[in-house]
Design an enzyme around this catalytic site. Structure first.
Site, mmCIF file in Angstrom:
data_model
loop_
_atom_site.group_PDB
_atom_site.id
_atom_site.type_symbol
_atom_site.label_atom_id
_atom_site.label_comp_id
_atom_site.label_asym_id
_atom_site.label_seq_id
_atom_site.Cartn_x
_atom_site.Cartn_y
_atom_site.Cartn_z
ATOM 1 N N ARG A 47 -8.442 -0.485 5.384
ATOM 2 C CA ARG A 47 -7.615 0.543 4.737
ATOM 3 C C ARG A 47 -6.307 -0.044 4.241
ATOM 4 N NH1 ARG A 47 -7.254 6.095 7.826
ATOM 5 N NH2 ARG A 47 -6.094 6.384 5.904
ATOM 6 N N ASP A 49 5.069 0.567 11.939
ATOM 7 C CA ASP A 49 3.825 -0.038 11.442
ATOM 8 C C ASP A 49 3.654 -1.491 11.892
ATOM 9 O OD1 ASP A 49 3.209 2.328 10.241
ATOM 10 O OD2 ASP A 49 3.798 1.724 8.230
ATOM 11 N N ARG A 54 0.555 14.809 13.187
ATOM 12 C CA ARG A 54 1.433 14.476 12.053
ATOM 13 C C ARG A 54 1.625 15.678 11.133
ATOM 14 N NH1 ARG A 54 -0.646 8.936 9.668
ATOM 15 N NH2 ARG A 54 1.346 8.966 8.593
ATOM 16 N N PRO A 55 2.599 16.528 11.468
ATOM 17 C CA PRO A 55 2.816 17.749 10.676
ATOM 18 C C PRO A 55 3.362 17.451 9.274
ATOM 19 C CG PRO A 55 4.563 17.492 12.312
ATOM 20 C CD PRO A 55 3.591 16.376 12.557
ATOM 21 N N CYS A 86 -4.200 12.620 13.534
ATOM 22 C CA CYS A 86 -4.949 11.389 13.296
ATOM 23 C C CYS A 86 -4.775 10.496 14.513
ATOM 24 C CB CYS A 86 -4.486 10.708 12.020
ATOM 25 S SG CYS A 86 -2.856 10.017 12.150
ATOM 26 N N ILE A 121 8.907 6.837 16.474
ATOM 27 C CA ILE A 121 8.445 7.565 15.285
ATOM 28 C C ILE A 121 7.169 8.352 15.608
ATOM 29 C CG2 ILE A 121 7.816 7.362 12.826
ATOM 30 C CD1 ILE A 121 10.590 6.255 13.343
ATOM 31 N N LYS A 154 0.837 -1.212 0.000
ATOM 32 C CA LYS A 154 0.000 0.000 0.000
ATOM 33 C C LYS A 154 0.869 1.258 0.000
ATOM 34 C CE LYS A 154 -1.600 1.502 4.158
ATOM 35 N NZ LYS A 154 -1.316 2.889 4.555
ATOM 36 N N ASN A 155 1.878 1.291 0.882
ATOM 37 C CA ASN A 155 2.639 2.531 1.047
ATOM 38 C C ASN A 155 3.646 2.776 -0.082
ATOM 39 O OD1 ASN A 155 1.137 3.057 3.261
ATOM 40 N ND2 ASN A 155 2.733 2.572 4.759
HETATM 41 N N1 EPU Z 1 7.214 14.580 10.548
HETATM 42 C C1 EPU Z 1 7.329 15.937 10.821
HETATM 43 N N2 EPU Z 1 7.177 16.805 9.787
HETATM 44 C C2 EPU Z 1 6.915 16.408 8.532
HETATM 45 C C3 EPU Z 1 6.793 15.032 8.258
HETATM 46 C C4 EPU Z 1 6.959 14.134 9.298
HETATM 47 O O1 EPU Z 1 7.544 16.331 11.962
HETATM 48 O O2 EPU Z 1 6.787 17.267 7.642
HETATM 49 C C5 EPU Z 1 7.402 13.590 11.645
HETATM 50 C C6 EPU Z 1 6.194 12.740 11.968
HETATM 51 O O3 EPU Z 1 5.328 13.391 12.854
HETATM 52 C C7 EPU Z 1 6.840 11.503 12.547
HETATM 53 C C8 EPU Z 1 8.109 11.355 11.729
HETATM 54 O O4 EPU Z 1 8.319 12.628 11.143
HETATM 55 O O5 EPU Z 1 7.197 11.708 13.878
HETATM 56 C C9 EPU Z 1 8.098 10.339 10.623
HETATM 57 O O6 EPU Z 1 6.939 10.485 9.824
HETATM 58 P P1 EPU Z 1 6.965 10.214 8.262
HETATM 59 O O7 EPU Z 1 6.848 11.523 7.556
HETATM 60 O O8 EPU Z 1 8.114 9.347 7.905
HETATM 61 O O9 EPU Z 1 5.597 9.395 8.083
HETATM 62 P P2 EPU Z 1 4.684 9.454 6.786
HETATM 63 O O10 EPU Z 1 5.534 9.562 5.616
HETATM 64 O O11 EPU Z 1 3.607 10.449 6.974
HETATM 65 C C10 EPU Z 1 4.630 6.900 6.255
HETATM 66 C C11 EPU Z 1 3.601 5.802 6.188
HETATM 67 C C12 EPU Z 1 3.132 5.452 7.583
HETATM 68 C C13 EPU Z 1 4.354 5.036 8.417
HETATM 69 C C14 EPU Z 1 5.398 6.156 8.412
HETATM 70 C C15 EPU Z 1 6.682 5.794 9.133
HETATM 71 C C16 EPU Z 1 2.483 6.092 4.060
HETATM 72 C C17 EPU Z 1 1.232 6.413 3.334
HETATM 73 N N3 EPU Z 1 2.457 6.234 5.378
HETATM 74 O O12 EPU Z 1 3.977 8.024 6.832
HETATM 75 O O13 EPU Z 1 2.257 4.336 7.432
HETATM 76 O O14 EPU Z 1 3.947 4.772 9.730
HETATM 77 O O15 EPU Z 1 5.738 6.477 7.052
HETATM 78 O O16 EPU Z 1 7.252 4.671 8.578
HETATM 79 O O17 EPU Z 1 3.462 5.697 3.463
HETATM 80 C C18 EPU Z 1 0.469 2.914 7.977
HETATM 81 O O18 EPU Z 1 0.613 2.353 6.881
HETATM 82 O O19 EPU Z 1 -0.255 2.433 8.893
HETATM 83 C C19 EPU Z 1 1.152 4.176 8.239
HETATM 84 C C20 EPU Z 1 0.773 5.027 9.176
#
Ligand code: EPU
Length: 424
Positions: A403, A311, A123-124, A118, A333, A22-23
């Site tokens: 999902r 995850d 999640r910024p 969420c 994370i 999915k991701n």
């Molecule tokens: N963060 C910031 N600022 C940003 C982006 C991220 O502070 O602009 C912080 C987040 O709050 C968190 C950390 O950075 O503490 C890491 O977040 P990341 O951006 O890596 O997460 P994401 O890209 O939003 C993806 C997956 C998530 C998975 C995370 C971590 C997708 C669609 N989502 O989210 O998947 O948990 O990486 O590996 O790819 C799931 O599938 O259940 C899921 C939540």
């Protein structure tokens, strides 16, 4: 509303085929906004989040059609006028934010609603926005939306793309997708190394981009004039793989996992082996996972790849509930990703949370109970607990699990689990 009724106690046995990730599929689908001509994606899982992305892409002028039951998806841009990813869709799925980079690069403008928090915490998206600004995008805030303009195109640059916690997966994806059509070279330092980022880089290259270093902390993107379509196979889902490995372990069963890449699973394999689970890697993308005794406790700390994935934290905690001793699980994370703790305790677990850490006191048995799914991975943890709990577990709000897990109840039933989807 659908719920799962699980009668615990069966040792799972048999084979399961893992679906496409999915991701990986979500950002790759968004990247199709960049391409001229048709893209064919293979092994796209049929999931609620994927259907939401289809809806968003259709609103953004992409024609999307699927071959039923095959995982094959076709995408082709038909109309480039709309550049607005609206709150109605973005709030339902945070992954929608990854249309930002492609819209800005290809259409010179994007308006993306701020996703907000969420169930797994705050999640910024500040790093995504910072990346777009570094490439020359002009950023404004407009009614809860982020508006970014780059009428004269983007310009390659060097950037450090991380916060105090480390790298960002979708932030890295967004910058890669924006940079492929930028003028000159972009270097992303402290890039995320997750296999889904590598898959995106490989997909972009198959469309004519020049991306190198994906899978390391330094990704280099040389801008090109345009991207074309391609025919591309999505990688297997490593989180679904891990969930079925844990299903074998928690039920003291034996499962052959097909279509998996154990090279993406090193931290999970390491932790499971430490608890006493047997894992035999076969050739050709298979592995056999089995367990026949009470497991040992082990500490878990979630970290960016190649560390233990956040995850799988909830699902691993379900397993550790039954270990012979105490384990410590620390979430680095998403420090608030613990909605499953209270529900597992309803099933007889002994979990004690202290900030981002949970002490898991191993118990001899879990007991079935009515419990509530709160987010995708927490729901999977409750399913795993239900498989081994004495009596009946009823899990409500299973739309969360839909999902991210394709036909989970059918796959588990085929392995012998007593699980039914019923209506409240
Ligand atoms: N963060 C910031 N600022 C940003 C982006 C991220 O502070 O602009 C912080 C987040 O709050 C968190 C950390 O950075 O503490 C890491 O977040 P990341 O951006 O890596 O997460 P994401 O890209 O939003 C993806 C997956 C998530 C998975 C995370 C971590 C997708 C669609 N989502 O989210 O998947 O948990 O990486 O590996 O790819 C799931 O599938 O259940 C899921 C939540």
């Amino acid at each position: 509303m659908d719920y799962f009724r699980i009668e615990g106690g069966t040792r799972l046995r048999g084979s399961v085929r893992i679906s496409g990730a999915k991701n990986a599929a979500l950002p790759i689908m968004a990247a199709c906004i960049l391409c001229q001509g048709e893209v064919i994606l293979r092994d796209v899982p049929d999931l609620a989040d994927i259907r939401l992305m289809v809806k968003l892409l259709e609103r953004l002028g992409v024609k999307v059609w699927r071959e039923d039951g095959t995982g094959e998806m076709h995408l082709m841009v038909q109309d480039e006028t709309n550049t607005h990813a609206e709150y109605e869709l973005v709030r339902q799925m945070r992954g929608s934010v990854c249309v930002m980079g492609p819209l800005l690069a290809k259409r010179g403008l994007c308006r993306v609603s701020m996703p907000g928090g969420c169930a797994i915490g705050d999640r910024p998206i500040d790093l995504h926005v910072m990346g777009m600004a570094a490439l020359g995008g002009r950023v404004e805030l407009l009614g809860g939306d982020i508006l970014i303009k780059a009428e004269h195109g983007l310009k390659g640059t060097e950037m450090f793309l991380a916060g105090p916690f480390g790298s960002t997966v979708l932030g890295t994806a967004n910058v890669m997708m924006a940079a492929v059509l930028a003028q000159g070279t972009t270097v992303i330092e402290s890039a995320a190394c997750e296999p889904e980022v590598v898959d995106l880089g490989n997909f972009l290259n198959a469309c004519g981009a020049k991306v190198t270093g994906q899978g390391t902390h330094r990704i280099i993107i040389e801008g090109v004039e345009e991207l074309h379509g391609c025919d591309y196979q999505i990688i297997p889902d490593r989180i679904e793989t891990g969930t079925f490995m844990l299903a074998a372990a928690i039920s003291n069963g034996e499962i052959e996992i097909q279509n998996c890449d154990m090279n993406d699973m090193l931290a999970v394999v390491d932790r499971l082996r430490r608890t006493g689970v047997n894992i035999e890697k076969g050739d050709d993308r298979t592995a056999v996972v089995s367990s026949s005794r009470r497991l040992e406790p082990t500490p878990i700390v979630t970290l960016p790849y190649p560390g233990f994935p956040t995850d799988l934290q909830a699902q691993m905690m379900a397993l550790l509930c039954l270990a012979d001793g105490n384990s410590m699980v620390t979430e680095r994370i998403f420090p608030d990703r613990f909605m499953h703790v209270g529900e597992l305790n309803r099933m007889g677990a002994r979990l004690h949370r202290e900030g981002p850490t949970v002490i898991v006191e191993g118990v001899k048995r879990l007991v079935g109970a009515p419990v509530m799914a709160s987010d995708l991975r927490a729901s999977a943890a409750l399913v795993l607990a239900g498989l081994v709990a004495e009596g009946v577990t009823a899990i409500s709000r299973v739309y969360h699990i839909d999902r991210g897990y394709e036909q989970i109840e059918a796959k588990l039933s085929a392995l012998g689990a007593k699980i039914q989807r019923l209506q409240e």
